[in-house]
Motif scaffolding. Structure first.
Motif, short mmCIF file in Angstrom:
data_model
loop_
_atom_site.label_atom_id
_atom_site.label_comp_id
_atom_site.label_asym_id
_atom_site.label_seq_id
_atom_site.Cartn_x
_atom_site.Cartn_y
_atom_site.Cartn_z
N TYR A 106 47.95 15.42 30.17
CA TYR A 106 46.72 14.61 30.16
C TYR A 106 46.75 13.45 29.18
N CYS A 107 47.62 13.45 28.20
CA CYS A 107 47.53 12.43 27.15
C CYS A 107 48.73 11.52 27.08
N MET A 108 49.91 12.04 27.45
CA MET A 108 51.13 11.26 27.22
C MET A 108 51.31 10.11 28.19
N GLY A 109 50.41 9.99 29.17
CA GLY A 109 50.43 8.79 29.99
C GLY A 109 50.12 7.58 29.14
N CYS A 110 49.30 7.77 28.12
CA CYS A 110 48.88 6.66 27.27
C CYS A 110 49.37 6.79 25.83
N HIS A 111 49.27 8.01 25.26
CA HIS A 111 49.58 8.17 23.83
C HIS A 111 51.00 8.65 23.60
N SER A 112 51.72 7.98 22.72
CA SER A 112 53.06 8.45 22.34
C SER A 112 52.95 9.40 21.16
N GLY A 172 40.61 -2.40 25.73
CA GLY A 172 39.98 -3.03 24.56
C GLY A 172 40.77 -2.77 23.30
N ALA A 173 41.45 -1.62 23.24
CA ALA A 173 42.30 -1.28 22.09
C ALA A 173 43.47 -0.47 22.65
N PRO A 174 44.68 -0.67 22.12
CA PRO A 174 45.79 0.13 22.64
C PRO A 174 45.66 1.59 22.22
N LEU A 214 50.62 11.51 13.86
CA LEU A 214 49.99 11.83 12.57
C LEU A 214 48.47 11.80 12.63
N GLU A 215 47.94 11.85 13.86
CA GLU A 215 46.48 11.76 14.02
C GLU A 215 45.73 12.84 13.23
N SER A 216 46.29 14.07 13.22
CA SER A 216 45.58 15.16 12.53
C SER A 216 45.55 14.91 11.03
N LEU A 260 45.38 11.87 9.77
CA LEU A 260 44.47 10.73 9.58
C LEU A 260 43.01 11.16 9.68
N ARG A 261 42.69 11.92 10.73
CA ARG A 261 41.28 12.22 11.01
C ARG A 261 40.88 13.65 10.65
N GLY A 262 41.85 14.56 10.65
CA GLY A 262 41.52 15.97 10.43
C GLY A 262 41.29 16.69 11.74
N VAL A 313 33.91 4.08 22.11
CA VAL A 313 35.36 4.28 22.20
C VAL A 313 35.91 3.61 23.46
N GLY A 314 37.17 3.16 23.39
CA GLY A 314 37.79 2.51 24.54
C GLY A 314 38.49 3.49 25.46
N MET A 315 38.63 4.74 25.01
CA MET A 315 39.36 5.73 25.81
C MET A 315 38.49 6.28 26.93
N PRO A 316 39.03 6.36 28.17
CA PRO A 316 38.26 7.00 29.23
C PRO A 316 38.14 8.51 29.00
C1 HEC Z 1 44.09 6.22 30.01
C2 HEC Z 1 44.72 6.20 28.72
C3 HEC Z 1 44.42 7.35 27.76
C4 HEC Z 1 44.63 8.69 27.96
C5 HEC Z 1 45.23 9.36 29.18
C6 HEC Z 1 44.24 9.34 26.75
N1 HEC Z 1 43.78 8.43 25.83
FE1 HEC Z 1 43.23 8.82 23.92
N2 HEC Z 1 42.82 6.85 23.63
C7 HEC Z 1 43.03 5.85 24.56
C8 HEC Z 1 42.64 4.59 23.97
C9 HEC Z 1 42.70 3.23 24.67
C10 HEC Z 1 42.19 4.86 22.66
C11 HEC Z 1 41.70 3.85 21.61
C12 HEC Z 1 40.22 3.78 21.69
C13 HEC Z 1 39.59 2.80 20.73
O1 HEC Z 1 40.16 2.52 19.66
O2 HEC Z 1 38.48 2.37 21.07
C14 HEC Z 1 42.32 6.30 22.47
C15 HEC Z 1 41.98 6.98 21.31
C16 HEC Z 1 42.22 8.30 21.07
C17 HEC Z 1 41.98 8.99 19.82
C18 HEC Z 1 41.37 8.37 18.58
C19 HEC Z 1 42.40 7.61 17.84
C20 HEC Z 1 41.87 7.06 16.53
O3 HEC Z 1 41.40 5.92 16.52
O4 HEC Z 1 41.94 7.77 15.54
C21 HEC Z 1 42.39 10.29 19.99
C22 HEC Z 1 42.33 11.41 18.97
C23 HEC Z 1 42.84 10.42 21.34
N3 HEC Z 1 42.74 9.19 21.97
C24 HEC Z 1 43.30 11.60 21.88
C25 HEC Z 1 43.67 11.74 23.21
C26 HEC Z 1 44.05 13.01 23.79
C27 HEC Z 1 44.15 14.32 23.03
C28 HEC Z 1 44.30 12.77 25.10
C29 HEC Z 1 44.67 13.79 26.15
C30 HEC Z 1 43.64 14.74 26.49
C31 HEC Z 1 44.11 11.34 25.33
N4 HEC Z 1 43.72 10.76 24.16
C32 HEC Z 1 44.32 10.71 26.55
C33 HEC Z 1 43.54 6.00 25.84
C34 HEC Z 1 43.89 7.18 26.42
#
Ligand code: HEC
Length: 251
Positions: A49-55, A104-106, A112-114, A116-118, A147-150
């Motif tokens: 669910y997450c690695m499509g976007c987050h490395s 809006g934001a990459p 290291l998210e945990s 950074l944020r806890g 937030v920009g994340m869906p």
């Molecule tokens: C469609 C792409 C996409 C997917 C899939 C996605 N994210 Fe994100 N995520 C984003 C974007 C874009 C942001 C930045 C949002 C912002 O800064 O407004 C983000 C931000 C975040 C943040 C906050 C980062 C910060 O600023 O500290 C976390 C935590 C996070 N995502 C976790 C997850 C997790 C866990 C999953 C899997 C369940 C996930 N994301 C799936 C696009 C995605």
């Protein structure tokens, strides 16, 4: 004395900075890196669910597969979708420029998210999405405003119609005996495939995995720490005896 007080004050300054971090109320999450089954489920969720976007580009697949006791062949077959080899870094192919245009934001790297944020923040954030038609993607988040994340887990959780009650805690109503806030979301705009409790457990696993990624040597470090302390305790006896020997002729 004044110097001492000043020194103490400087020493606690970082703690004050930490306390200032949490502006929103959070649901507490205690990670458990010894729970391998939970970490494995978290790794599967993260990959799907997450690695499509987050490395997770500061870690290698191989390390994760070893630490989580997932055989390399199984890992490569089921948890690597980019065609990468097991020894490679956990990168994604989405370019930062493109995704910044889309969201809006990459999507930031989450290795290291945990740190950074806890953990509590991440756990609350993942459960904090709700319907908000004023936002470009139709959702907002109580923990991360605008937030920009869906809401990528909408199939599982459903979509909360109002702001979920994060950080308010469940409580028992003294008159009726009903449990208030057992589900952070009182009303759904879209029903999900999981119950609230199931979703919370999954988000626990996912957060646990992110916590492990931020500190993969935690279990080992704590194990070694015990030995180090035992060593210090035993060494103290010898140091004490030696000290007594040296000083015994000085009157
Ligand atoms: C469609 C792409 C996409 C997917 C899939 C996605 N994210 Fe994100 N995520 C984003 C974007 C874009 C942001 C930045 C949002 C912002 O800064 O407004 C983000 C931000 C975040 C943040 C906050 C980062 C910060 O600023 O500290 C976390 C935590 C996070 N995502 C976790 C997850 C997790 C866990 C999953 C899997 C369940 C996930 N994301 C799936 C696009 C995605």
């Amino acid at each position: 004395m004044r110097k001492l007080i000043f020194g103490l004050f400087i020493a606690i300054l970082p703690a004050l900075g930490l306390a200032a971090g949490a502006a929103v109320p959070l649901d507490i999450m205690e990670p458990d890196h010894t729970n391998k089954a939970s970490l494995q489920r978290g790794a599967a969720l993260f990959t799907n669910y997450c690695m499509g976007c987050h490395s997770m580009e500061y870690a290698r697949y191989k390390r994760v597969s070893e630490d989580l006791e997932i055989p390399a062949s199984l890992y490569e077959e089921n948890l690597i979708f980019t065609g990468a080899k097991i020894g490679e870094l956990m990168k994604v192919s989405m370019s930062k420029e493109q995704s910044a245009g889309w969201f809006g934001a990459p999507p930031p790297d989450l290795t290291l998210e945990s740190r950074l944020r806890g953990e509590s923040w991440i756990y609350s954030y993942l459960r904090g999405f709700y319907k908000d038609d004023t936002r470009p993607l139709g959702v907002n988040n109580v923990v991360f405003a605008n937030v920009g994340m869906p809401h990528v887990l909408v199939d599982m959780q459903g979509l909360c119609a109002v702001e979920p009650r994060i950080g308010k805690g469940a409580s028992v109503d003294p008159l009726s005996g009903n449990i208030n806030n057992a589900d952070a979301c009182p009303e759904y705009a879209i029903e999900g495939s999981m119950s609230a409790a199931e979703f919370d457990r999954s988000m626990y696993d996912l957060t646990n995995f992110l916590s492990y990624m931020g500190d993969p040597v935690k279990v080992e470090r704590e194990r070694l720490g015990v030995f180090a302390l035992i060593f210090v305790a035993i060494f103290f006896i010898f140091a004490y005896l030696l000290n007594r020997e040296y000083w015994k002729d000085v009157h």
